[in-house]
Design an enzyme around this catalytic site. Structure first.
Site, PDB file in Angstrom:
ATOM      1  N   HIS A  73      -0.337  -2.011  -1.999  1.00 31.12           N
ATOM      2  CA  HIS A  73       0.921  -1.553  -1.390  1.00 31.12           C
ATOM      3  C   HIS A  73       2.014  -1.252  -2.410  1.00 31.12           C
ATOM      4  O   HIS A  73       3.202  -1.501  -2.138  1.00 31.12           O
ATOM      5  CB  HIS A  73       1.407  -2.589  -0.358  1.00 31.12           C
ATOM      6  CG  HIS A  73       0.305  -3.092   0.523  1.00 31.12           C
ATOM      7  ND1 HIS A  73      -0.357  -4.257   0.278  1.00 31.12           N
ATOM      8  CD2 HIS A  73      -0.285  -2.546   1.604  1.00 31.12           C
ATOM      9  CE1 HIS A  73      -1.318  -4.431   1.186  1.00 31.12           C
ATOM     10  NE2 HIS A  73      -1.291  -3.403   2.001  1.00 31.12           N
ATOM     11  N   CYS A  74       1.635  -0.715  -3.568  1.00 30.03           N
ATOM     12  CA  CYS A  74       2.612  -0.382  -4.635  1.00 30.03           C
ATOM     13  C   CYS A  74       3.479  -1.580  -5.004  1.00 30.03           C
ATOM     14  O   CYS A  74       4.629  -1.420  -5.430  1.00 30.03           O
ATOM     15  CB  CYS A  74       3.536   0.771  -4.239  1.00 30.03           C
ATOM     16  SG  CYS A  74       2.709   2.283  -3.836  1.00 30.03           S
ATOM     17  N   ALA A  75       2.959  -2.774  -4.793  1.00 28.46           N
ATOM     18  CA  ALA A  75       3.793  -3.953  -5.050  1.00 28.46           C
ATOM     19  C   ALA A  75       2.988  -5.036  -5.763  1.00 28.46           C
ATOM     20  O   ALA A  75       2.826  -6.144  -5.260  1.00 28.46           O
ATOM     21  CB  ALA A  75       4.377  -4.473  -3.737  1.00 28.46           C
TER      22      ALA A  75
END
Ligand code: PLP
Lengths: 395, 81
Positions: free
Chosen positions: A353-355
């Site tokens: 999640h791009c995190a």
């Protein structure tokens, strides 16, 4: 639309039967938004701010109105302080690169998305000292930990998200604002997961800048983001170019807002669509949020009823934005997401999640998680359909 | 051919389109007729749109704009457009 569990993927109609990826982007869009975008393209096609003929003026006025609607929704007293940006990511870049200089020190929570983590990595290379405060296993940043770091050395800014796109955790921004201001620091916020899902009153919140996406909880089209900049904060602009107004013979950007930060032709359809969404949210946002809370409650409870799931973030019933991520003991998150799509026509997101910072914080960097994001248009039946499908996949 | 008597106007220029439109909205709300026009050369280097109004309304208009903190950046008068 394909029927649930049809398993028939068609290239011509990729729409899922059940869409649970609202944390990535909201879909479908309310008809008011679709109509406003369509009207912008068909009737308001002039270049806003460039030209005084009727259609260009109409586009300018529509943008003016959208900015005011959004300022009203988000509690911004002077709508000039609310800037249109191409995305939350661009807004975060302007917020960070426009305020930080080599030699500055910042304190940031460990749950940030790459929209903050990557600009900070670039700034660190340029000589900004970045101190990361570890959030707890539920993703919550402890104001006491932040205060300890801010007290330790002069700090230009405290940086924190409003809510996590992984765990749904809502960060204690009020406390962080008090701490930052007590020590003469700024509070800079990535509100991508906050606006639309939470009541946001920017005048009261105390953030010096707040970036957000137009296409998530705010229900607008993709390609539009917002940056609120408190009137006293002198951010340096990150792009130069035409603004259509002011003294165009000079080669420096105007100093007035919003033009200083809005070089180039604006995304008129995106802005007008987002303005329509703001009006809808002003009228019905409370009801949407109550529905979201109910869906989250059922999702959380339903996942815990299935053997082998651990749900990340706050405990059941505790406040969160409508994001529920989970990890299964034996079945890989990406496989769950893949099978939900292929076999059941249900859209969710696995992976990181791009995190990666957030995943590292809650211990899921290696395995990833499967994330369910609910929002406008999701029903209890959708959630039940998804829970039944997940139970089949993991058993 | 009929001859028109030349009309005079006051023209107000603003730093941004946003400010010009905020001024337009406010003046229309208090009943001052205004017309957005391309900012004329007489306003110095300002470009974009300017607001044209009747001289008889100017004092009231400028007072209202100053009160609302959207004072014009430049002002000129012109005859006919
Ligand atoms: C917490 C957070 N910050 C920033 C972003 C970036 O938003 P955008 O992709 O709209 O620029 C996202 C989007 O996933 C997000 O969840």
């Amino acid at each position: 639309m394909r029927s649930p569990a049809s398993g028939l993927q068609t290239a011509s109609d990729p729409r899922p039967a059940v869409y649970l990826d609202h944390a990535a982007t909201s879909w479908p869009k309310p008809s008011q938004v679709v109509d406003a975008v369509s009207r912008s393209l068909t009737e308001l096609g002039g270049n806003p701010g460039r030209g005084a003929y009727a259609m260009a003026l109409a586009a300018s006025r529509a943008i003016f109105d959208a900015r005011r609607s959004l300022a009203g929704l988000l509690g911004v007293p002077d709508s000039c302080d609310l800037l249109f940006q191409p995305s939350c990511t661009y807004a975060c870049n302007l917020m960070l690169k426009g305020s930080l200089r080599p030699g500055d020190r910042v304190v940031v929570g460990s749950m940030e998305h790459n929209a903050v983590a990557r600009p900070l990595a670039r700034l660190a290379e340029a000589g900004v000292e970045v101190v990361v405060v570890q959030a707890d296993p539920a993703g919550l940043v402890d104001p006491g930990d932040v205060e300890r770091e801010v007290r330790a050395a002069p700090t230009k800014a405290v940086i924190c998200q409003h809510a996590s796109n992984l765990t749904g955790t809502i960060q204690p921004l009020g406390d962080l604002a008090d701490i930052a201001h007590e020590y003469g620091s700024l509070l800079l916020v990535d509100g991508a997961q906050g606006a639309g899902h939470l009541d946001v009153d920017l005048a009261a919140l105390g953030a010096d800048a707040y970036a957000t996406s137009g296409h998530k909880g705010l229900l607008g089209p993709q390609g539009i983001g917002l940056l609120y900049v408190a009137s006293g904060l002198d951010l340096e602009e990150q792009a130069e170019g035409g603004t259509g107004a002011g003294a165009s013979e000079t080669l420096t950007m105007p100093t007035e807002r919003p033009d200083r930060y809005e070089a180039g032709t604006l995304n008129t359809p995106g802005i007008i669509g987002l303005g329509a969404a703001a009006q809808l949210l002003a009228a019905e946002g409370g009801a949407f949020r109550r529905m979201e809370a109910e869906l989250v409650r059922r999702l959380h409870e339903g996942l815990l009823e299935i053997d082998g799931f651990r749900v990340l973030g706050p405990p059941p019933g505790a406040p969160r934005v409508p994001v529920v991520s989970a990890v299964h003991d034996t079945v890989d998150a990406d496989r769950i997401a893949f099978e939900l799509d292929r076999r059941y026509d249900i859209a969710v997101r696995g992976g990181l999640h791009c995190a990666p910072w957030a995943h590292e914080t809650v211990g899921t960097l290696e395995c990833g998680a499967v994330r369910f994001g609910v929002g406008w248009g999701v029903t209890v039946e959708h959630v039940e359909t998804a829970l039944a499908a997940i139970a089949e996949i993991v058993t | 051919m009929s001859r028109r008597t030349p009309e005079s106007f006051v023209v107000l220029g603003f730093a941004t389109t946003h400010a010009a439109l905020a001024a337009e909205r406010l003046l229309l709300d208090i009943g001052v007729p205004v017309t957005p026009i391309p900012a004329p050369k007489g306003l110095g280097q300002l470009c974009g749109i300017a607001l044209r109004l009747a001289p008889a309304d100017a004092v009231r208009a400028e007072g209202a704009l100053a009160n609302a903190d959207i004072a014009p950046k430049a002002r000129t008068t012109m005859t006919d457009v």
